[in-house]
Write a protein that holds these residues in place. Sequence first.
Motif, PDB file in Angstrom:
ATOM      1  N   LYS A 180      -4.864  11.650   3.944  1.00  0.00           N
ATOM      2  CA  LYS A 180      -3.837  10.984   3.339  1.00  0.00           C
ATOM      3  C   LYS A 180      -2.723  10.263   4.404  1.00  0.00           C
ATOM      4  N   ASP A 181      -2.409   9.152   4.394  1.00  0.00           N
ATOM      5  CA  ASP A 181      -1.607   8.379   5.269  1.00  0.00           C
ATOM      6  C   ASP A 181      -0.088   8.632   4.463  1.00  0.00           C
ATOM      7  N   HIS A 182       0.705   9.200   5.311  1.00  0.00           N
ATOM      8  CA  HIS A 182       2.046   9.458   5.138  1.00  0.00           C
ATOM      9  C   HIS A 182       2.790   8.251   5.740  1.00  0.00           C
ATOM     10  N   GLY A 183       2.414   7.373   6.030  1.00  0.00           N
ATOM     11  CA  GLY A 183       3.151   6.356   6.896  1.00  0.00           C
ATOM     12  C   GLY A 183       3.781   6.689   8.157  1.00  0.00           C
ATOM     13  N   PRO A 184       5.062   6.423   8.407  1.00  0.00           N
ATOM     14  CA  PRO A 184       5.677   6.812   9.665  1.00  0.00           C
ATOM     15  C   PRO A 184       5.742   8.276   9.755  1.00  0.00           C
ATOM     16  N   VAL A 185       5.916   9.134   8.653  1.00  0.00           N
ATOM     17  CA  VAL A 185       5.836  10.571   8.644  1.00  0.00           C
ATOM     18  C   VAL A 185       4.739  11.197   9.352  1.00  0.00           C
ATOM     19  N   GLY A 186       3.451  10.812   9.238  1.00  0.00           N
ATOM     20  CA  GLY A 186       2.431  11.234   9.839  1.00  0.00           C
ATOM     21  C   GLY A 186       1.049  11.132   8.799  1.00  0.00           C
ATOM     22  N   THR A 187       0.010  12.071   9.185  1.00  0.00           N
ATOM     23  CA  THR A 187      -1.231  12.015   8.297  1.00  0.00           C
ATOM     24  C   THR A 187      -1.743  13.486   7.891  1.00  0.00           C
ATOM     25  N   GLU A 188      -2.142  13.459   6.943  1.00  0.00           N
ATOM     26  CA  GLU A 188      -2.596  14.831   6.366  1.00  0.00           C
ATOM     27  C   GLU A 188      -4.126  14.785   6.348  1.00  0.00           C
ATOM     28  N   ILE A 189      -4.730  15.592   6.766  1.00  0.00           N
ATOM     29  CA  ILE A 189      -6.240  15.894   6.660  1.00  0.00           C
ATOM     30  C   ILE A 189      -6.619  17.069   5.880  1.00  0.00           C
ATOM     31  N   LYS A 190      -7.303  16.779   5.004  1.00  0.00           N
ATOM     32  CA  LYS A 190      -8.042  18.069   3.888  1.00  0.00           C
ATOM     33  C   LYS A 190      -9.251  18.079   4.161  1.00  0.00           C
ATOM     34  N   GLU A 241      -1.401  -6.010   4.285  1.00  0.00           N
ATOM     35  CA  GLU A 241      -1.251  -6.226   5.581  1.00  0.00           C
ATOM     36  C   GLU A 241      -0.611  -5.222   6.359  1.00  0.00           C
ATOM     37  N   VAL A 242       0.473  -4.450   5.706  1.00  0.00           N
ATOM     38  CA  VAL A 242       1.176  -3.497   6.096  1.00  0.00           C
ATOM     39  C   VAL A 242       0.359  -2.413   6.209  1.00  0.00           C
ATOM     40  N   HIS A 243      -0.907  -2.072   5.665  1.00  0.00           N
ATOM     41  CA  HIS A 243      -1.732  -1.091   5.788  1.00  0.00           C
ATOM     42  C   HIS A 243      -2.491  -1.218   7.091  1.00  0.00           C
ATOM     43  N   LEU A 244      -2.839  -2.607   7.254  1.00  0.00           N
ATOM     44  CA  LEU A 244      -3.650  -3.121   8.090  1.00  0.00           C
ATOM     45  C   LEU A 244      -3.044  -3.042   9.660  1.00  0.00           C
ATOM     46  N   GLY A 245      -1.677  -3.186   9.609  1.00  0.00           N
ATOM     47  CA  GLY A 245      -0.832  -3.058  10.830  1.00  0.00           C
ATOM     48  C   GLY A 245      -0.843  -1.695  11.107  1.00  0.00           C
ATOM     49  N   GLY A 284      -2.845   0.457  10.875  1.00  0.00           N
ATOM     50  CA  GLY A 284      -4.391   0.889  11.447  1.00  0.00           C
ATOM     51  C   GLY A 284      -5.116   1.538  10.297  1.00  0.00           C
ATOM     52  N   ASN A 285      -4.729   1.576   8.978  1.00  0.00           N
ATOM     53  CA  ASN A 285      -5.262   2.299   8.176  1.00  0.00           C
ATOM     54  C   ASN A 285      -6.257   1.326   7.610  1.00  0.00           C
ATOM     55  N   LEU A 286      -7.502   1.148   8.061  1.00  0.00           N
ATOM     56  CA  LEU A 286      -8.484  -0.029   7.625  1.00  0.00           C
ATOM     57  C   LEU A 286      -8.935   0.279   6.366  1.00  0.00           C
ATOM     58  N   THR A 287      -9.421   1.436   5.956  1.00  0.00           N
ATOM     59  CA  THR A 287     -10.130   1.832   4.593  1.00  0.00           C
ATOM     60  C   THR A 287      -9.322   1.351   3.846  1.00  0.00           C
ATOM     61  N   LEU A 288      -8.152   2.017   3.635  1.00  0.00           N
ATOM     62  CA  LEU A 288      -6.995   1.623   2.684  1.00  0.00           C
ATOM     63  C   LEU A 288      -6.815   0.110   2.585  1.00  0.00           C
ATOM     64  N   ALA A 289      -6.699  -0.514   3.576  1.00  0.00           N
ATOM     65  CA  ALA A 289      -6.054  -1.853   3.736  1.00  0.00           C
ATOM     66  C   ALA A 289      -7.492  -2.602   2.982  1.00  0.00           C
ATOM     67  N   ARG A 290      -8.686  -2.453   3.285  1.00  0.00           N
ATOM     68  CA  ARG A 290      -9.739  -2.925   2.734  1.00  0.00           C
ATOM     69  C   ARG A 290      -9.745  -2.920   1.267  1.00  0.00           C
ATOM     70  N   GLY A 291      -9.349  -1.611   0.786  1.00  0.00           N
ATOM     71  CA  GLY A 291      -9.434  -1.328  -0.507  1.00  0.00           C
ATOM     72  C   GLY A 291      -8.373  -2.444  -1.464  1.00  0.00           C
ATOM     73  N   TYR A 292      -7.306  -2.428  -0.611  1.00  0.00           N
ATOM     74  CA  TYR A 292      -6.239  -3.238  -1.197  1.00  0.00           C
ATOM     75  C   TYR A 292      -6.544  -4.903  -1.290  1.00  0.00           C
ATOM     76  N   TYR A 293      -7.286  -5.185  -0.177  1.00  0.00           N
ATOM     77  CA  TYR A 293      -7.808  -6.665  -0.008  1.00  0.00           C
ATOM     78  C   TYR A 293      -8.698  -7.047  -1.229  1.00  0.00           C
ATOM     79  N   GLU A 294      -9.795  -5.983  -1.498  1.00  0.00           N
ATOM     80  CA  GLU A 294     -10.680  -5.846  -2.627  1.00  0.00           C
ATOM     81  C   GLU A 294      -9.969  -6.144  -3.793  1.00  0.00           C
ATOM     82  N   ALA A 295      -8.933  -5.348  -4.005  1.00  0.00           N
ATOM     83  CA  ALA A 295      -8.239  -5.166  -5.309  1.00  0.00           C
ATOM     84  C   ALA A 295      -7.649  -6.715  -5.397  1.00  0.00           C
ATOM     85  N   LEU A 296      -6.913  -7.293  -4.612  1.00  0.00           N
ATOM     86  CA  LEU A 296      -6.284  -8.454  -4.504  1.00  0.00           C
ATOM     87  C   LEU A 296      -7.268  -9.678  -4.827  1.00  0.00           C
ATOM     88  N   VAL A 297      -8.792  -9.694  -4.615  1.00  0.00           N
ATOM     89  CA  VAL A 297      -9.708 -10.565  -4.695  1.00  0.00           C
ATOM     90  C   VAL A 297     -10.131 -10.263  -6.245  1.00  0.00           C
TER      91      VAL A 297
END
Length: 787
Positions: free
Chosen positions: A85-95, A299-303, A305-318
């Motif tokens: 889970k990407d919490h943005g600037p706060v950090g990252t949570e791993i489960k 673009e924010v997620h890509l910047g 470094g959240n590649l998987t999440l960014a890809r999902g949003y790009y696919e949603a846009l398409v």
Amino acid sequence: MGLLRPALKTFAFTLALGAIGIAGVAAAAGVYAQIVLPFPSERKVETTYVKGENALVIEFAKTSPSELPALDQYDERLIKRVIVKDHGPVGTEIKLVLRDRGVRAIVNQFTEPFRVTVDIFDAAFKEERDPVTGLPVTGLPLTGAPSPTAEGPASAGKLLAASPDSTESPAAGGSDPETDAGKLKLLNPSPKLLDTPEDVTSAMKDVADGVGKAWKTFPPYVFRLQTASHEESQAPRKGKTVLPSAAAALSSTRAMADYAGKLFNLGHEGRALVAYQQVLHKEPTLFDADALHLWKFSEVHLGQGNLTLARGYYEALVEKHPESPLASFARLRILDVAAIRLLQQDRYAELPSLVTHLDAVQGKRPKTIGELSAQIGLRRAYWDKTGQTQAHEPTALPKIQVSVRQDLAAAYPGAENSRTALMTANLVLADMLKPETPWQRSTGEFADAYFKRFSGAPTEPWRSQLKNQLSQKLNAALQAKVTGGKLIEAIDDYEAIPTSLKSLSKSSDTAWALAEAYRQLGQPEKAVDLYVQATKTDKDGPERFKAEFWLAVTAGDLSAAQRKTNPTRAEALSKLARDADKKMGATWTRLKPEEQAQLAIAYKEPFEKTVTAPAKLSTPPKLVLGSWTRALSTKSSTQNGGEKTDWERSFSPSGSAVILMSDLGARFAELGLAKERREAVALLKTMKPKDFEDDKAAKEIWTKQLLKLAEDFRSAGDFLEAGRLYSLVGDGSDNGEGRAEALYKGGLLLYRAGRRSEAVDAFKKSSEDGNNLFYANLAKERLAQLQ
């Protein structure tokens, strides 16, 4: 050394059967794996065991998912699923969802370097020991990869992203993250809601401004995109973007989205992410209706470094906005994510597999020349097999095919993003400057526009690289044309170079070549400045001497020609010639003997022309004197009837040599160099009138110059040298009347010098000469007295 230090902290969790604190065990019976997460700096780490889900939760403060590559692979026999889970600037949570209740886990932190290890093992795991010594048989694995066990190699998990070698198109999307077990999932967590302006202000202060750090790690053709096409039908607004107040942003979800969009436009991506997460939590359907916000969120997620999440949003846009111009850019970004993953895994050779998908990027929209075309062209250049040799160097400019060069050149004028224009221009200009490509004037025009448009830190290191390549290309082309005798073409190309690039063509070698071209074509005024540049060469040898020589000659002759019409310029040129004359003399003394000999032959004619030139230089006449002195004094001859050497052919007695020595003596007299004048005339002693054939003028000059020199010696009291010169002229002269007189005077001076036998010999020759009876009779009387 850090591995020998005790753990900074150790967390043991009760998983089903209880805690087992064995953080130093070895892999043997059962199943065991270890995940190592290294960090460049210390991080705050919190851990929790969620009993209901049989999951281990690890929270990393101020850490992005891109810093946890070790989680890309894990042992599916121990771990059922990994959720990030990407919490943005706060950090990252791993489960880490464990496979069953029989799995145990231990989390440790170590320093030097800071790292977190997660040991995961089956409850039935037992340490295998030697039956004799009782010591462990195998050691603890310390890598981030799954450990091999007695049951065979551990299996590896896969990222939720279509790989380039997959049968499905990267633009079509991947598998369902909710149903595929053993896959890595990246989710947006529920954010802390911002209900008051103070909450918004505080949340923004907690996030660093600026763009995402991941942009710097991507290949050079992947960068933030902000173009008119992104804004779709929205009319561009004049002036700077004004950020709404926190209160206005809270007025509605649309207002918060606009607030996030403006933060993105201002380059504050971390803050834009916080605002967009509010929108996503409160009204996610807004992204279904607004392609622009969905694009910026991606673009924010890509910047980040959240590649998987960014890809999902790009696919949603398409999928949700297929008619939007942004859909094409989203398809391109999906390919970018695939390329980034390949580069991260050093799979450079697989990049060409992405090229075939570029044709589908435009979708059903008509093909246009502009930003998108330039973006596609850039990727063809970097992904094509032609550019693969440079794929390992992020700042290297790949070689491109002709078709790619044409596409980029056509798209360049329509590129909207400044970075797109820069990268496109980089490749076009680099292709123009290839060594095998002939120089064209259009190259100079394009380069002039390039260096005027692009400057500053964002253009480096490409700008400097291209400037050096342009200089090398330009200088090589000009030098080659001069060397090949194409003087007019060389000058035309040089004069066609834009003014801003002229300095690039003034290397000392090129300046020398151009100066020679201008001089040989009768344009000394333009040649002078180039010769000045050529004298600044770092080659302290023949190159420097030749430049100084021609500078002195050209400036001196030009000064004499302008003395009446432009006295000020003439004086400046005269000083330039005098200075070059002195430097030339100093340079000559530093040359090797063989270099001096070669120049004496190669520059024989130019040196000798300075003897009578308008510019009264001193060094070239001295070099002429030295060369002739060496040649005539050594009188080297060929052996065994062989051919004469270049030196002997160049410096041999002749009528022209007599005239030269006479002029040389006259020039030394003008310069006030009496010693050099006498040495020049004295060289005539080594010549004989018979060597001059029918050149009567040369014979007369020979006689006149030697008799004048004899008188100089007589006046100086050197009777011996004077007597011998008179006798020499008398023996060799064709002047019948003058022979007897010269011999008689020679005899008198020799007798006075105490050389009686030489005097008698001269008197005998004079007495026997019937062309002048007066001096013949005087000689007979002297002989009678001596006897």
